[in-house]
Design a protein around this motif. Sequence first.
Motif, PDB file in Angstrom:
ATOM      1  N   GLN A  51       0.810  -1.223   0.000  1.00 33.51           N
ATOM      2  CA  GLN A  51       0.000   0.000   0.000  1.00 33.51           C
ATOM      3  C   GLN A  51       0.843   1.273   0.000  1.00 33.51           C
ATOM      4  N   SER A  52       2.106   1.178  -0.364  1.00 27.66           N
ATOM      5  CA  SER A  52       2.994   2.340  -0.208  1.00 27.66           C
ATOM      6  C   SER A  52       2.479   3.588  -0.923  1.00 27.66           C
ATOM      7  N   SER A  53       1.962   3.456  -2.149  1.00 27.07           N
ATOM      8  CA  SER A  53       1.509   4.673  -2.825  1.00 27.07           C
ATOM      9  C   SER A  53       0.259   5.243  -2.161  1.00 27.07           C
ATOM     10  N   THR A  54      -0.639   4.402  -1.674  1.00 20.65           N
ATOM     11  CA  THR A  54      -1.825   4.871  -0.961  1.00 20.65           C
ATOM     12  C   THR A  54      -1.421   5.575   0.334  1.00 20.65           C
ATOM     13  N   LEU A  55      -0.464   4.989   1.038  1.00 16.95           N
ATOM     14  CA  LEU A  55       0.009   5.586   2.295  1.00 16.95           C
ATOM     15  C   LEU A  55       0.690   6.923   2.021  1.00 16.95           C
ATOM     16  N   ASP A  56       1.512   6.972   0.971  1.00 15.21           N
ATOM     17  CA  ASP A  56       2.204   8.214   0.622  1.00 15.21           C
ATOM     18  C   ASP A  56       1.189   9.319   0.301  1.00 15.21           C
ATOM     19  N   GLU A  57       0.164   8.971  -0.467  1.00 21.99           N
ATOM     20  CA  GLU A  57      -0.864   9.945  -0.834  1.00 21.99           C
ATOM     21  C   GLU A  57      -1.629  10.430   0.394  1.00 21.99           C
ATOM     22  N   ALA A  58      -1.861   9.530   1.340  1.00 20.52           N
ATOM     23  CA  ALA A  58      -2.583   9.902   2.563  1.00 20.52           C
ATOM     24  C   ALA A  58      -1.752  10.852   3.431  1.00 20.52           C
ATOM     25  N   LEU A  59      -0.438  10.697   3.393  1.00 17.89           N
ATOM     26  CA  LEU A  59       0.450  11.530   4.214  1.00 17.89           C
ATOM     27  C   LEU A  59       0.785  12.871   3.557  1.00 17.89           C
ATOM     28  N   GLU A  60       0.818  12.886   2.239  1.00 15.54           N
ATOM     29  CA  GLU A  60       1.304  14.057   1.482  1.00 15.54           C
ATOM     30  C   GLU A  60       0.683  15.390   1.918  1.00 15.54           C
ATOM     31  N   PRO A  61      -0.639  15.486   2.156  1.00  8.25           N
ATOM     32  CA  PRO A  61      -1.210  16.791   2.526  1.00  8.25           C
ATOM     33  C   PRO A  61      -0.660  17.348   3.847  1.00  8.25           C
ATOM     34  N   PHE A  62      -0.052  16.500   4.639  1.00 12.68           N
ATOM     35  CA  PHE A  62       0.407  16.913   5.961  1.00 12.68           C
ATOM     36  C   PHE A  62       1.918  17.157   6.021  1.00 12.68           C
ATOM     37  N   LEU A  63       2.566  17.064   4.870  1.00 11.93           N
ATOM     38  CA  LEU A  63       4.012  17.255   4.795  1.00 11.93           C
ATOM     39  C   LEU A  63       4.349  18.679   4.360  1.00 11.93           C
ATOM     40  N   VAL A  71      14.768   7.384   6.230  1.00 15.12           N
ATOM     41  CA  VAL A  71      14.328   6.887   7.546  1.00 15.12           C
ATOM     42  C   VAL A  71      12.945   7.453   7.875  1.00 15.12           C
ATOM     43  N   GLU A  72      12.780   8.757   7.675  1.00 16.30           N
ATOM     44  CA  GLU A  72      11.476   9.367   7.948  1.00 16.30           C
ATOM     45  C   GLU A  72      10.391   8.754   7.069  1.00 16.30           C
ATOM     46  N   ARG A  73      10.741   8.492   5.833  1.00 19.82           N
ATOM     47  CA  ARG A  73       9.791   7.869   4.905  1.00 19.82           C
ATOM     48  C   ARG A  73       9.354   6.486   5.422  1.00 19.82           C
ATOM     49  N   ALA A  74      10.321   5.684   5.857  1.00 20.34           N
ATOM     50  CA  ALA A  74      10.012   4.339   6.364  1.00 20.34           C
ATOM     51  C   ALA A  74       9.165   4.413   7.634  1.00 20.34           C
ATOM     52  N   VAL A  75       9.522   5.302   8.548  1.00 19.46           N
ATOM     53  CA  VAL A  75       8.781   5.432   9.808  1.00 19.46           C
ATOM     54  C   VAL A  75       7.360   5.925   9.549  1.00 19.46           C
ATOM     55  N   LEU A  76       7.217   6.927   8.691  1.00 19.60           N
ATOM     56  CA  LEU A  76       5.881   7.459   8.398  1.00 19.60           C
ATOM     57  C   LEU A  76       5.009   6.433   7.681  1.00 19.60           C
ATOM     58  N   ARG A  77       5.580   5.680   6.763  1.00 18.92           N
ATOM     59  CA  ARG A  77       4.799   4.636   6.083  1.00 18.92           C
ATOM     60  C   ARG A  77       4.329   3.586   7.075  1.00 18.92           C
ATOM     61  N   LEU A  78       5.211   3.157   7.956  1.00 22.53           N
ATOM     62  CA  LEU A  78       4.855   2.161   8.969  1.00 22.53           C
ATOM     63  C   LEU A  78       3.735   2.692   9.855  1.00 22.53           C
ATOM     64  N   ALA A  79       3.896   3.909  10.355  1.00 20.75           N
ATOM     65  CA  ALA A  79       2.881   4.488  11.238  1.00 20.75           C
ATOM     66  C   ALA A  79       1.552   4.687  10.510  1.00 20.75           C
ATOM     67  N   ALA A  80       1.618   5.174   9.281  1.00 15.64           N
ATOM     68  CA  ALA A  80       0.388   5.391   8.516  1.00 15.64           C
ATOM     69  C   ALA A  80      -0.335   4.066   8.287  1.00 15.64           C
ATOM     70  N   LEU A 111      -6.310   9.502   8.602  1.00 10.98           N
ATOM     71  CA  LEU A 111      -5.855   8.110   8.513  1.00 10.98           C
ATOM     72  C   LEU A 111      -6.845   7.160   9.184  1.00 10.98           C
ATOM     73  N   ARG A 112      -7.302   7.514  10.360  1.00  7.77           N
ATOM     74  CA  ARG A 112      -8.262   6.648  11.060  1.00  7.77           C
ATOM     75  C   ARG A 112      -9.612   6.671  10.382  1.00  7.77           C
ATOM     76  N   ALA A 113     -10.015   7.820   9.877  1.00 14.63           N
ATOM     77  CA  ALA A 113     -11.337   7.937   9.222  1.00 14.63           C
ATOM     78  C   ALA A 113     -11.423   7.061   7.987  1.00 14.63           C
ATOM     79  N   ALA A 114     -10.271   6.785   7.376  1.00 14.62           N
ATOM     80  CA  ALA A 114     -10.260   5.966   6.157  1.00 14.62           C
ATOM     81  C   ALA A 114     -10.793   4.570   6.410  1.00 14.62           C
ATOM     82  N   ARG A 115     -10.775   4.115   7.644  1.00 11.92           N
ATOM     83  CA  ARG A 115     -11.174   2.728   7.936  1.00 11.92           C
ATOM     84  C   ARG A 115     -12.313   2.590   8.926  1.00 11.92           C
ATOM     85  N   GLN A 116     -12.874   3.677   9.393  1.00  3.18           N
ATOM     86  CA  GLN A 116     -13.926   3.534  10.410  1.00  3.18           C
ATOM     87  C   GLN A 116     -15.310   3.590   9.816  1.00  3.18           C
TER      88      GLN A 116
END
Length: 139
Positions: free
Chosen positions: A58-70, A80-89, A134-139
Motif C-alpha cells: 500500500q505504499s503509494s496509498t500511504l504516501d498519498e494519505a500523508l502528502e497533505p500533511f508534509l 528513515v522518515e519515509r520508512a517510519v511514516l509509512r509504517l505508522a500510517a 488516517l483513522r477515518a479511512a477505515r472507520q
Amino acid sequence: MKPAARRKARKLAVQAIYSWQLSQNSMSDIEAQFLTDNDTSKVDVDYFLALVRGVAGQSSTLDEALEPFLDRPFKDLDQVERAVLRLAAYELRERLDVPYKVAINEAIELAKAFGADDSHRFVNGVLDKAIDSLRAARQ
C-alpha cells in the motif's frame, strides 16, 4: 511479552522497509533475509510480516494519505522518515486494534532510534495532523 514483541516487530519492520526503499528488492526477499539474519525469538513475527507486507502493498496509498500533511514532497523525505511514516500510517489506517497513541508513540521512538536529530519532532507533527484522516479511512 506482547507489547515488547510488537515493539521489536516494528523496529525490525522499519529496518526492512528502509532496506526495501533503498534496494528496490522484493519485499518477500527482504523479509526472508531479515527473518534469517535476526534473532526473532522475542519478536511478534506475524506482526512484522503484516507490517512489511502491508506497507509494501500500500505504499503509494500511504504516501498519498500523508502528502497533505508534509511540508515538502514525499519523495524528498529522508529515507528513515519515509520508512517510519509509512509504517505508522499503515498502523493507523489498517490496525484499528492498535490505539492511535501507541502507533504515534512507537513511530516517534523509531525516529529517535534511527533518524536524524529532529526526525522524531517531524514525525510527531505529521502524524498528529494526519491522524484523523488516517483513522477515518477505515472507520
